[in-house]
Structures are given as structure tokens and as C-alpha cells.
Scaffold this active site. Structure first.
Site, PDB file in Angstrom:
ATOM      1  N   CYS A  27    -135.872  70.731   1.962  1.00  0.00           N
ATOM      2  CA  CYS A  27    -135.432  69.660   1.053  1.00  0.00           C
ATOM      3  C   CYS A  27    -133.936  69.453   1.279  1.00  0.00           C
ATOM      4  O   CYS A  27    -133.173  70.419   1.407  1.00  0.00           O
ATOM      5  CB  CYS A  27    -135.724  70.022  -0.402  1.00  0.00           C
ATOM      6  SG  CYS A  27    -137.497  70.211  -0.740  1.00  0.00           S
ATOM      7  N   CYS A  72    -137.163  79.464   3.098  1.00  0.00           N
ATOM      8  CA  CYS A  72    -138.142  78.433   2.748  1.00  0.00           C
ATOM      9  C   CYS A  72    -138.294  77.492   3.932  1.00  0.00           C
ATOM     10  O   CYS A  72    -137.323  77.208   4.634  1.00  0.00           O
ATOM     11  CB  CYS A  72    -137.685  77.650   1.524  1.00  0.00           C
ATOM     12  SG  CYS A  72    -138.906  76.454   0.934  1.00  0.00           S
ATOM     13  N   GLU A  75    -133.376  86.835  -4.108  1.00  0.00           N
ATOM     14  CA  GLU A  75    -132.611  86.752  -5.341  1.00  0.00           C
ATOM     15  C   GLU A  75    -133.497  86.601  -6.562  1.00  0.00           C
ATOM     16  O   GLU A  75    -134.548  85.972  -6.499  1.00  0.00           O
ATOM     17  CB  GLU A  75    -131.678  85.547  -5.272  1.00  0.00           C
ATOM     18  CG  GLU A  75    -130.692  85.688  -4.154  1.00  0.00           C
ATOM     19  CD  GLU A  75    -129.870  84.447  -3.964  1.00  0.00           C
ATOM     20  OE1 GLU A  75    -128.865  84.530  -3.251  1.00  0.00           O
ATOM     21  OE2 GLU A  75    -130.236  83.393  -4.510  1.00  0.00           O
ATOM     22  N   CYS A 113    -129.680  80.263  -6.603  1.00  0.00           N
ATOM     23  CA  CYS A 113    -130.426  81.051  -5.631  1.00  0.00           C
ATOM     24  C   CYS A 113    -130.049  80.586  -4.244  1.00  0.00           C
ATOM     25  O   CYS A 113    -129.998  79.403  -3.973  1.00  0.00           O
ATOM     26  CB  CYS A 113    -131.911  80.905  -5.864  1.00  0.00           C
ATOM     27  SG  CYS A 113    -132.404  81.583  -7.436  1.00  0.00           S
ATOM     28  N   CYS A 141    -135.918  84.017 -13.188  1.00  0.00           N
ATOM     29  CA  CYS A 141    -136.183  83.066 -12.112  1.00  0.00           C
ATOM     30  C   CYS A 141    -136.440  83.909 -10.864  1.00  0.00           C
ATOM     31  O   CYS A 141    -135.536  84.601 -10.383  1.00  0.00           O
ATOM     32  CB  CYS A 141    -134.950  82.177 -11.948  1.00  0.00           C
ATOM     33  SG  CYS A 141    -135.077  80.980 -10.632  1.00  0.00           S
ATOM     34  N   CYS A 177    -131.134  71.291  -0.778  1.00  0.00           N
ATOM     35  CA  CYS A 177    -131.405  72.682  -1.139  1.00  0.00           C
ATOM     36  C   CYS A 177    -130.949  73.639  -0.044  1.00  0.00           C
ATOM     37  O   CYS A 177    -131.358  73.516   1.108  1.00  0.00           O
ATOM     38  CB  CYS A 177    -132.902  72.848  -1.382  1.00  0.00           C
ATOM     39  SG  CYS A 177    -133.386  74.542  -1.732  1.00  0.00           S
ATOM     40  N   GLU A 186    -141.421  78.580  -1.669  1.00  0.00           N
ATOM     41  CA  GLU A 186    -142.432  77.684  -2.230  1.00  0.00           C
ATOM     42  C   GLU A 186    -143.651  78.542  -2.607  1.00  0.00           C
ATOM     43  O   GLU A 186    -144.407  78.973  -1.736  1.00  0.00           O
ATOM     44  CB  GLU A 186    -142.790  76.611  -1.191  1.00  0.00           C
ATOM     45  CG  GLU A 186    -144.030  75.809  -1.504  1.00  0.00           C
ATOM     46  CD  GLU A 186    -144.044  75.172  -2.884  1.00  0.00           C
ATOM     47  OE1 GLU A 186    -143.071  74.492  -3.273  1.00  0.00           O
ATOM     48  OE2 GLU A 186    -145.047  75.370  -3.596  1.00  0.00           O
ATOM     49  N   SER A 236    -143.377  76.520  -9.927  1.00  0.00           N
ATOM     50  CA  SER A 236    -142.717  75.285  -9.511  1.00  0.00           C
ATOM     51  C   SER A 236    -143.069  75.015  -8.051  1.00  0.00           C
ATOM     52  O   SER A 236    -142.935  75.882  -7.196  1.00  0.00           O
ATOM     53  CB  SER A 236    -141.199  75.453  -9.678  1.00  0.00           C
ATOM     54  OG  SER A 236    -140.523  74.297  -9.228  1.00  0.00           O
TER      55      SER A 236
HETATM   56  N1  SAH Z   1    -140.187  75.405  -3.861  1.00  0.00           N
HETATM   57  C1  SAH Z   1    -140.390  75.205  -5.271  1.00  0.00           C
HETATM   58  C2  SAH Z   1    -139.699  76.242  -6.129  1.00  0.00           C
HETATM   59  C3  SAH Z   1    -138.267  76.632  -5.855  1.00  0.00           C
HETATM   60  S1  SAH Z   1    -137.030  75.431  -6.184  1.00  0.00           S
HETATM   61  C4  SAH Z   1    -139.979  73.807  -5.652  1.00  0.00           C
HETATM   62  O1  SAH Z   1    -139.368  73.123  -4.838  1.00  0.00           O
HETATM   63  O2  SAH Z   1    -140.309  73.365  -6.740  1.00  0.00           O
HETATM   64  C5  SAH Z   1    -136.843  75.260  -7.905  1.00  0.00           C
HETATM   65  C6  SAH Z   1    -136.208  73.924  -8.256  1.00  0.00           C
HETATM   66  O3  SAH Z   1    -134.801  73.905  -7.928  1.00  0.00           O
HETATM   67  C7  SAH Z   1    -136.835  72.760  -7.489  1.00  0.00           C
HETATM   68  O4  SAH Z   1    -137.090  71.691  -8.353  1.00  0.00           O
HETATM   69  C8  SAH Z   1    -135.725  72.423  -6.511  1.00  0.00           C
HETATM   70  O5  SAH Z   1    -135.831  71.120  -6.027  1.00  0.00           O
HETATM   71  C9  SAH Z   1    -134.507  72.655  -7.352  1.00  0.00           C
HETATM   72  N2  SAH Z   1    -133.246  72.637  -6.580  1.00  0.00           N
HETATM   73  C10 SAH Z   1    -133.052  72.910  -5.289  1.00  0.00           C
HETATM   74  N3  SAH Z   1    -131.765  72.746  -4.937  1.00  0.00           N
HETATM   75  C11 SAH Z   1    -131.112  72.357  -6.051  1.00  0.00           C
HETATM   76  C12 SAH Z   1    -129.757  72.020  -6.343  1.00  0.00           C
HETATM   77  N4  SAH Z   1    -128.817  72.054  -5.399  1.00  0.00           N
HETATM   78  N5  SAH Z   1    -129.454  71.659  -7.595  1.00  0.00           N
HETATM   79  C13 SAH Z   1    -130.405  71.612  -8.548  1.00  0.00           C
HETATM   80  N6  SAH Z   1    -131.692  71.923  -8.349  1.00  0.00           N
HETATM   81  C14 SAH Z   1    -132.053  72.286  -7.111  1.00  0.00           C
END
Ligand code: SAH
Length: 362
Positions: free
Chosen positions: A123, A119, A99, A337, A112, A126, A168, A199
Site C-alpha cells: 500500500c 507485508c 512489533e 508499526c 495492536c 504504508c 495482512e 483488519s
Molecule cells: N493489512 C491489514 C492490517 C494492518 S494495517 C490492513 O491493511 O488492514 C492496519 C491499518 O493501518 C490499515 O487500515 C492500514 O491501511 C493503516 N495504515 C497503514 N499505514 C498508515 C499510515 N501511515 N497512517 C495511518 N494508517 C495507516
């Protein structure tokens, strides 16, 4: 079908592509300026294929097409939000989906982009993590997302890039590094380094590699919890790269970093967390971005109410740290995403069907 062995010109960083092309033209006794001519048609004034480089004689176009490839990403779905945010789902050659989101904001247009299909990091909040890791993207697939939007009619041109789509980026440095060159180089996409943000959850070798690049690319670190104990429960990667080490890396990074902090109701949004977070941010002079949890966030989490986010921000600010609260964009199209891809693959599990990552204005 025999596999296509032609090198994809979109996979090569600018210098590499130009060298490859020069050698090829040399070998054919053609003038070297042809290399820059072809390269200019990959990113700057992009064409879909060699045949569209009409400034070249036809036999030369045909010979190029025998030697090289210009790959493309198949646009599977395009959705537009009421707020102007657009979301694109691309299908890759092997059936993977990724995406890209285009976020207009005044005179800025932020893309973005994704760096991996799926991934590995898991987390807790996520949904991309819930999909699991599929594979790393190639430079042609990373920078190619920007190229594809430029090829649309009318084209969409970015002023800013954030690596906040799927994946990531610092666990795919091999492809992200040449992609950064393609995004930034004036002969390719020409986006200023300060307008390109990586990020990361805090992959230490990747942060070092990024710091070693001479360009002023921006670094954003997903902190999300101000202590190891809490961060471990939200981000399993904290076991491998604990908070202290991530903060130390941020401190030695020669440019100002941004902390990303997603607000999880009752989990990481208490006054004590604000105090701890402010301390960490002061340690490394970071700027803090508070991110409202996407309303369709992962199961088991609820967004912190807006007024509590405001209060949290004030508490951090009162300790001398610069804070911004991000706006969620494209909510009506679930411009988060993960969701489009999830729909496409027909996953119905609650965690995956709920979306994760919302669209941020960096
Ligand atoms: N892997 C990298 C980049 C992709 S995520 C990273 O983790 O930084 C980009 C951002 O979106 C990260 O800060 C991630 O934690 C956040 N994110 C993930 N799920 C989310 C959600 N449900 N609501 C808001 N932000 C979210």
C-alpha cells in the site's frame, strides 16, 4: 547443533493442545487432568517454561520439557509514550523483528498485534509495505505477543485485540485462525470475540473463512478510496480484489463491518469522495473509521488537516452513515508499526525510515 524437533505447545489451538497433552499423559499412565493443568500455565497464568509449573512433580516437568517446547519471543526494545501507549519490538528466533503496541484508553487496553513479518501488499502510504514480505508468523508468534506482555512484571492485560500491526492477517489464515482460538477461548486468553478485530485489505477467501467461524470476531476493511480507479493507485491488491467484490463480501458478512479510511491530503479527502464513501458504507451498513495519516507517513503523502477531516466526517454522517475519527496515539515514540523494526535493521531509505502505521484506538 541438532534442530529442536520438540513440538511447540504454543502453536496449538486449545483443543489440539489438550488432546496432545492428554495423549502424552495417557501414554505415561498419568491422570488426564494434568493436561488442563499444563494448558492453564501456557496462556491463562503463563509461565516461561515447564520448570515453573511447580504444581507438577519435578520428574514430570523434566519429562514434559524433553517432549515439548514452550517458545518465547525475545523483547528487543520497549518504548513508552507520554500518553501511556507502549511499543514493543520482538526479535524472533530467525532474526526477524515484529512489533506489538499496547494502547491504554480509560478502562480499555488494546493490543495492536502483528500477523506477518513485513507485508506483501505494498500500500502506497504504508512503511510496512515498503519493507516487503519476510514471512508468515506462527500461532506461537501471533498469540505469543499477548502472552509476552502478560509475562511482564507487572503484566499488561488486554481487553481488546486489533490485528493492525505488521502484515495482512487474512493472508496468513492458517496461523491466524488458531491464534483467534487462543485469544478467545476461556481456557486460554479469554478475550471476548467482539473485542477482537481483524483488519484486512479485503482478501476475499479470508473474509469467507472468518465469516465461517461461529464466534463474533469483528471485521475491519481497509477501504481508503471509494473508487477502483483511485484505490488501485493506493493499494495494488485492488487489482486482485476489486472494491465491488470487497463491498459485496462485506454485505454478506453476518456482522457489522468497519471501514478504515486513512485521510490522504488532496488524494481521497474531497467532498465527492465523502459522498461516494457514504454510498459504499450504506450499501453494506458499515461503520466508518477515518484515520489521520500518521505524520511520519510514507513519502509523497500529507495528512489531511484536522478541520478538513471533521468536515469530511460530517459529510459522510449527513448521508446517514456512522463515522468516527480515530485518535493517533503514541506519536512521541513513533508508535507506528514499522519504525522500530526499521531502525533496528538499519534501513535508511526515506520511505522506510518514515513510519507508517500509527496506533489506533479501534
Ligand atoms: N493489512 C491489514 C492490517 C494492518 S494495517 C490492513 O491493511 O488492514 C492496519 C491499518 O493501518 C490499515 O487500515 C492500514 O491501511 C493503516 N495504515 C497503514 N499505514 C498508515 C499510515 N501511515 N497512517 C495511518 N494508517 C495507516
Amino acid at each position: 547443533m541438532t534442530p529442536d524437533t520438540r513440538p511447540d505447545l504454543l502453536d496449538l489451538a486449545p483443543d489440539e493442545a489438550l488432546t496432545t497433552l492428554r495423549e502424552w499423559f495417557d501414554a505415561r499412565g498419568e491422570p488426564r487432568y494434568r493436561a488442563a493443568q499444563v494448558f492453564g500455565r501456557l496462556w491463562q497464568r503463563p509461565v516461561r517454561g515447564f520448570d515453573d509449573i511447580t504444581e507438577l512433580p519435578k520428574p514430570l516437568r523434566e519429562a514434559l520439557a524433553e517432549a515439548f517446547r514452550i517458545s518465547s519471543l525475545e523483547l528487543a526494545t520497549r518504548q513508552q509514550s507520554r500518553d501511556g501507549t507502549e511499543k514493543f519490538l520482538f526479535r524472533l528466533h530467525d532474526g526477524q523483528f515484529i512489533e506489538t503496541v499496547a494502547i491504554p484508553d480509560g478502562d480499555r487496553m488494546t493490543f495492536c498485534i502483528s500477523s506477518q513479518a513485513g507485508c506483501a501488499l505494498q500500500c502506497a502510504f504504508c512503511a510496512t509495505g515498503a519493507m516487503g514480505f519476510q514471512r508468515n508468523l506462527t500461532p506461537a508468534e501471533i498469540a505469543g505477543q499477548v502472552r509476552e506482555l502478560r509475562l511482564l512484571d507487572p503484566p499488561i492485560l488486554p481487553t481488546n485485540i486489533v490485528f493492525m500491526g505488521m502484515g495482512e492477517p487474512l493472508m496468513n489464515w492458517k496461523a491466524v485462525s488458531p491464534s483467534l482460538s487462543l485469544l478467545n477461548d476461556a481456557r486460554a486468553l479469554g478475550i471476548g470475540a467482539r473485542h477482537i478485530t481483524i483488519s484486512t485489505v479485503g482478501v476475499l477467501p479470508g473474509i469467507e473463512a472468518l465469516a465461517a467461524r461461529p464466534e463474533q470476531f469483528r471485521l475491519a476493511i481497509s477501504i481508503h478510496a471509494p473508487s477502483d480507479a483511485l484505490r488501485r493507485t493506493l493499494m495494488p491488491v485492488n487489482v486482485k480484489y476489486p472494491l465491488v467484490d470487497v463491498i459485496a463480501a462485506a454485505r454478506t458478512f453476518d456482522r457489522r463491518v468497519t471501514f478504515e479510511y486513512v485521510m490522504l491530503g488532496g488524494v481521497n479527502d474531497q467532498p465527492a469522495h465523502a459522498a461516494e464513501l457514504a454510498q459504499l458504507a450504506r450499501d453494506c451498513r458499515a461503520f466508518v473509521n477515518l484515520i489521520p495519516l500518521h505524520p511520519g507517513g510514507a513519502m509523497g503523502f500529507t495528512p489531511t488537516p484536522t478541520e478538513d477531516i471533521t468536515r469530511f466526517a460530517a459529510a459522510v454522517r449527513a448521508r446517514g452513515v456512522e463515522v468516527a475519527v480515530r485518535r493517533s496515539r503514541g506519536l512521541d515514540i513513533a508508535a507506528a508499526c514499522g519504525q522500530l523494526r526499521t531502525e533496528r535493521l538499519g534501513r535508511r531509505a526515506p520511505v522506510a525510515a518514515e513510519t507508517d502505521r500509527d496506533v489506533h484506538v479501534a
